[in-house]
Design an enzyme around this catalytic site. Structure first.
Site, mmCIF file in Angstrom:
data_model
loop_
_atom_site.group_PDB
_atom_site.id
_atom_site.type_symbol
_atom_site.label_atom_id
_atom_site.label_comp_id
_atom_site.label_asym_id
_atom_site.label_seq_id
_atom_site.Cartn_x
_atom_site.Cartn_y
_atom_site.Cartn_z
ATOM 1 N N GLY A 137 0.814 -1.213 0.000
ATOM 2 C CA GLY A 137 0.000 0.000 0.000
ATOM 3 C C GLY A 137 0.844 1.258 0.000
ATOM 4 O O GLY A 137 1.831 1.385 -0.733
ATOM 5 N N CYS A 138 0.467 2.212 0.851
ATOM 6 C CA CYS A 138 1.154 3.501 0.895
ATOM 7 C C CYS A 138 2.593 3.382 1.371
ATOM 8 O O CYS A 138 3.424 4.249 1.080
ATOM 9 C CB CYS A 138 0.387 4.460 1.808
ATOM 10 S SG CYS A 138 -1.288 4.834 1.241
ATOM 11 N N ALA A 139 2.915 2.332 2.118
ATOM 12 C CA ALA A 139 4.282 2.147 2.596
ATOM 13 C C ALA A 139 5.234 1.760 1.473
ATOM 14 O O ALA A 139 6.462 1.815 1.643
ATOM 15 C CB ALA A 139 4.321 1.080 3.692
ATOM 16 N N ALA A 140 4.699 1.368 0.326
ATOM 17 C CA ALA A 140 5.534 0.832 -0.746
ATOM 18 C C ALA A 140 6.483 1.872 -1.324
ATOM 19 O O ALA A 140 7.549 1.519 -1.843
ATOM 20 C CB ALA A 140 4.665 0.247 -1.851
ATOM 21 N N PHE A 333 4.262 4.977 5.369
ATOM 22 C CA PHE A 333 3.465 4.182 6.304
ATOM 23 C C PHE A 333 2.327 3.502 5.545
ATOM 24 O O PHE A 333 1.723 4.093 4.644
ATOM 25 C CB PHE A 333 2.882 5.076 7.397
ATOM 26 C CG PHE A 333 3.894 5.992 8.039
ATOM 27 C CD1 PHE A 333 4.984 5.461 8.721
ATOM 28 C CD2 PHE A 333 3.776 7.363 7.937
ATOM 29 C CE1 PHE A 333 5.929 6.291 9.306
ATOM 30 C CE2 PHE A 333 4.713 8.209 8.516
ATOM 31 C CZ PHE A 333 5.788 7.678 9.204
#
Length: 354
Positions: A137-140, A333
């Protein structure tokens, strides 16, 4: 040392404003018992505009997961190459100079990955390694930076290309009426970003250390429920409070390198929402102005998932970067709840004495 060079970023041409988002929520969910709460939460995001890959009339339809995934593939192939080319130009490299492509996306699916298509279409060498990451997700965005750093540390003369392609609007689900879903409908936007990590040379963030931290027993706080209709985004109300346990992880990583996370020169942080930045300012005891790049991304583009960190860094470049050897922190995150963190110096080849 591996240097993260200037990112290239592109957002689609279709724009939806905060006012239009609120009016759509009022008109489509007039009888929703928690509509006032949802409207207040959307307003509090601070997102003024978002860019989406289709006109809003098409976005609000749901022709089925198969059709949406076809749109994802077609739009990625139409838009990603130009973004990559600008990133290569900024890093002063050619496709033949790239040794690995790290592709991150959580809003569509392809197998083989888009990396295979890019190697064929753009003339990357057939020996180019491929690392597609689809489930962070956004942590990628942070994970891609860290894996590029790892690769260039293992192969010091190598160069890595990072690509983030997120069409969050293709995950809109008209039947998801929870407050978290309504909030997400007003928070996420679409965007593409690319950046090169050079093993030798280049201007930007010279990466010196990276790390990852997962908050135990939070794997259901951000997740997809995968159904016949596609990806249904689930967002727990406890997510905005996750900076309290994550701030010590940032401090610990900095401490391992002899730095103080509360006393750095720049911060490139994934802005999932305004409270993330507000809480980090509080728990790290950092001036809110330090997060201006992340906040600008959130305000102008919304949460563009894995591309946020790269866009925030692009804004730092636009401001002129930092002094040579300035110390900074980058972090993304996402689901897990996972933090992907990196430390780096600003490297200016023309200012070695600064």
């Amino acid at each position: 040392m591996a240097t993260l060079c200037r990112p290239s970023v592109s957002v689609p041409e279709h724009v939806i404003t905060m006012e239009e988002t609120l009016e759509l929520a009022r008109s489509r969910h007039a009888d929703h018992p928690q509509l006032p709460l949802a409207l207040r939460l959307i307003e509090n995001t601070g997102v003024r505009t978002r860019h989406i890959v289709q006109p809003i009339e098409e976005t609000l339809k749901h022709p089925g997961f198969e059709e949406r995934n076809k749109v994802y593939q077609a739009e990625a192939k139409a838009r990603v190459p130009a973004v990559i080319q600008r990133a290569l130009d900024d890093a002063e490299l050619l496709t033949k100079d790239i040794d690995v492509i790290i592709y991150v996306s959580c809003t569509g699916f392809m197998m083989p990955s888009l990396t295979a298509w890019l190697i064929n279409e753009m003339g990357f060498d057939s020996t180019t390694r491929q690392i597609p990451i689809a489930q962070l997700g956004c942590a990628a965005g942070g994970a891609a930076i860290n894996r590029a750093h790892d690769f260039c540390s293992a192969y010091p003369d190598a160069n890595a290309l990072i690509v983030a392609c997120e069409f969050c609007s293709l995950c809109y689900q008209p039947t998801d009426l929870g407050v978290g879903s309504l909030l997400s409908n007003g928070l996420f936007g679409d965007g593409i970003a690319a950046a090169v990590v050079r093993g030798q040379g280049g201007e930007g963030v010279e990466l010196v250390r990276n790390g990852s931290y997962l908050i135990p027993k939070t794997e259901e706080w951000i997740m997809y429920d995968v159904r016949a209709t596609g990806f249904h985004f689930l967002l727990d109300k406890r997510v905005p409070g996750t900076m309290e346990p994550l701030a010590p992880a940032l401090q610990e990583l900095a401490g391992l390198h002899g730095w103080d996370a509360s006393d750095l020169d720049f911060y490139i942080i994934h802005a999932g929402g305004p409270r993330i930045l507000d809480d980090l300012s509080k728990f790290l005891q950092v001036d809110p102005h330090a997060f201006r790049f992340s906040r600008a991304t959130l305000t102008e583009y919304g949460n563009i998932a894995s591309a946020v960190v790269l866009d925030a860094l692009r804004r730092m470049f636009d401001e002129g970067g930092a002094k040579h050897r300035a110390r900074g922190l980058l972090a993304g995150f996402g689901p897990g709840i996972t933090a992907e963190m990196a430390l780096g110096h600003w490297h200016s080849p023309d200012d070695r004495t600064a």
